[in-house]
Design an enzyme around this catalytic site. Structure first.
Site, PDB file in Angstrom:
ATOM      1  N   CYS A   1      56.266 -77.956  87.999  1.00  0.00           N
ATOM      2  CA  CYS A   1      55.519 -77.237  89.027  1.00  0.00           C
ATOM      3  C   CYS A   1      56.450 -76.786  90.153  1.00  0.00           C
ATOM      4  O   CYS A   1      57.171 -77.602  90.731  1.00  0.00           O
ATOM      5  CB  CYS A   1      54.415 -78.129  89.578  1.00  0.00           C
TER       6      CYS A   1
ATOM      7  N   LYS B   1      57.203 -81.925  80.411  1.00  0.00           N
ATOM      8  CA  LYS B   1      57.329 -80.482  80.607  1.00  0.00           C
ATOM      9  C   LYS B   1      58.143 -80.251  81.875  1.00  0.00           C
ATOM     10  O   LYS B   1      57.901 -80.873  82.905  1.00  0.00           O
ATOM     11  CB  LYS B   1      55.966 -79.805  80.740  1.00  0.00           C
TER      12      LYS B   1
ATOM     13  N   GLY C   1      57.235 -69.512  78.532  1.00  0.00           N
ATOM     14  CA  GLY C   1      57.679 -68.417  79.390  1.00  0.00           C
ATOM     15  C   GLY C   1      57.620 -67.082  78.702  1.00  0.00           C
ATOM     16  O   GLY C   1      58.283 -66.864  77.683  1.00  0.00           O
TER      17      GLY C   1
END
Length: 372
Positions: A102, A144, A208
């Site tokens: 994040c 992640k 992405g």
């Protein structure tokens, strides 16, 4: 087939957790379209441990939702461990992912998200503690992350190795730095580098710029990654998962929906949100999805505006009736959805970059909030 610990996924596709998006309603829409692993919104570890009132709604799963996947955020190994303990003891999920990707300032300013892998010892301690707790219940624990904080502080290779050594069942890489946020282009070469650096027994997932099924195929062919993580590309387009399932199985991609078929999905989404949140909150939450569903369609700015202000299903039906149901899906509707923003300085705790070996937990780091 993608294996993440004991989980076997026929389609190597993961829905990325997105704050305010990947609730039980949206996940159901996506699951109805195609197979994959569908992760709920990011949950703060401390909120889960302290049973914060808003958390129960965020970790709700459908009765037939398997596997149940939950992502945690935290910066304190003790709190993360206690959160995973609760998940195991109360059978709250079948899979736990840790968020180290994040880029939101309210997260990174406390050393969380994409800022945390810079602190190698603290990062390793968090992953090891979570893996040990998850292993009690046979749950796979995954990670992640992003490429790094910025171009001068690249962390993904070290972090990937640390996570694999700690027993992470897979590692996913969003191929941007935190400073990029969602701007520019993801550097898929970084995914290749991570795949090459980790043991073949540790699956590497790429994230992405997957906005179409062909993007997923291209990423896996180019990078050698074992699966893909899809975020913004599915906003207003849950049928993308059906297209991904077909493309990755070598089958023809289904014909995209007409505007009439899109309208049916829009209405079902609102119904599911109302069932999950209640009428007022469900309708309010649905408004942001309207423009995503109509992305690329020539429907006029006034109708878009009105759909973004609906007050219930009756009004929604009135407006959807004004759409041309036979209008084909726009050929140019692929591409970025949602906010892309622009590169920005990453807000960090004071002195954060002084010593990557410092494993001190940042002060007041485990505040309760939801993140993205």
């Amino acid at each position: 087939m993608l294996r993440i610990g004991p989980l076997e996924l026929p389609t190597p596709v993961v829905l990325a957790p997105m704050a305010g998006i990947t609730n039980v309603a949206f996940r159901r829409l996506c699951r109805e379209q195609g197979a994959g692993l569908y992760v709920c919104e990011m949950i703060t570890a401390r909120a889960l441990v302290e049973k914060h009132p808003g958390t129960a709604e965020m970790i709700a799963f459908d009765a037939d939702e398997k596997p149940r996947s939950m992502q945690l955020y935290g910066v304190d190994p003790v709190t993360i461990g206690r959160a995973v303990d609760r998940i195991v003891d109360e059978d709250l999920a079948d899979h736990v992912d840790l968020n180290f990707g994040c880029p939101v300032p309210k997260v990174t300013r406390r050393g969380g998200g994409a800022a945390l892998p810079f602190k190698r010892r603290l990062f390793g301690s968090i992953v090891r503690t979570a893996v040990e707790a998850a292993s009690r219940g046979g749950l796979p624990l995954t990670v992640k992350m992003r490429v790094g904080i910025d171009d001068d502080h690249v962390t993904f290779l070290d972090a990937g190795r640390i996570a694999a050594d700690a027993g992470a069942a897979s590692v996913a890489l969003h191929a941007r730095t935190a400073s990029q946020r969602y701007s520019g282009h993801a550097d898929w070469d970084r995914i290749t580098q991570l795949r090459d650096a980790l043991p073949a027994t540790t699956p590497v997932l790429g994230n992405g710029d997957i906005f179409a099924a062909s993007d997923a195929v291209a990423m896996m062919e180019k990078t050698g990654c074992d699966g893909v993580v899809v975020g913004r590309g599915c906003l207003g387009r849950p049928w993308l998962f059906g297209e991904l399932e077909a493309a990755l199985a070598g089958r023809p991609i289904p014909t995209p929906p007409t505007l009439g078929e899109v309208a049916e999905v829009m209405r079902r989404h609102v119904e599911l949100l109302i069932a999950h949140h209640g009428h007022h909150k469900g309708v309010r939450d649905s408004r942001k999805h309207m423009s995503w569903y109509l992305h690329g369609f020539a429907v006029g700015s006034e109708l878009r505006r009105e759909l973004g202000m609906i007050d219930g299903l009756d009004r929604l039906d009135e407006l959807l009736a004004r759409l041309d149901p036979d209008l084909p899906f726009p050929a140019d509707a692929d591409g970025p959805r949602g906010r892309q923003g622009s590169p920005a300085h990453v807000t960090l705790p004071e002195g954060w970059l002084d010593d990557p070996e410092d494993d001190t937990v940042p002060a007041a780091a485990d505040v309760m909030h939801s993140g993205g």
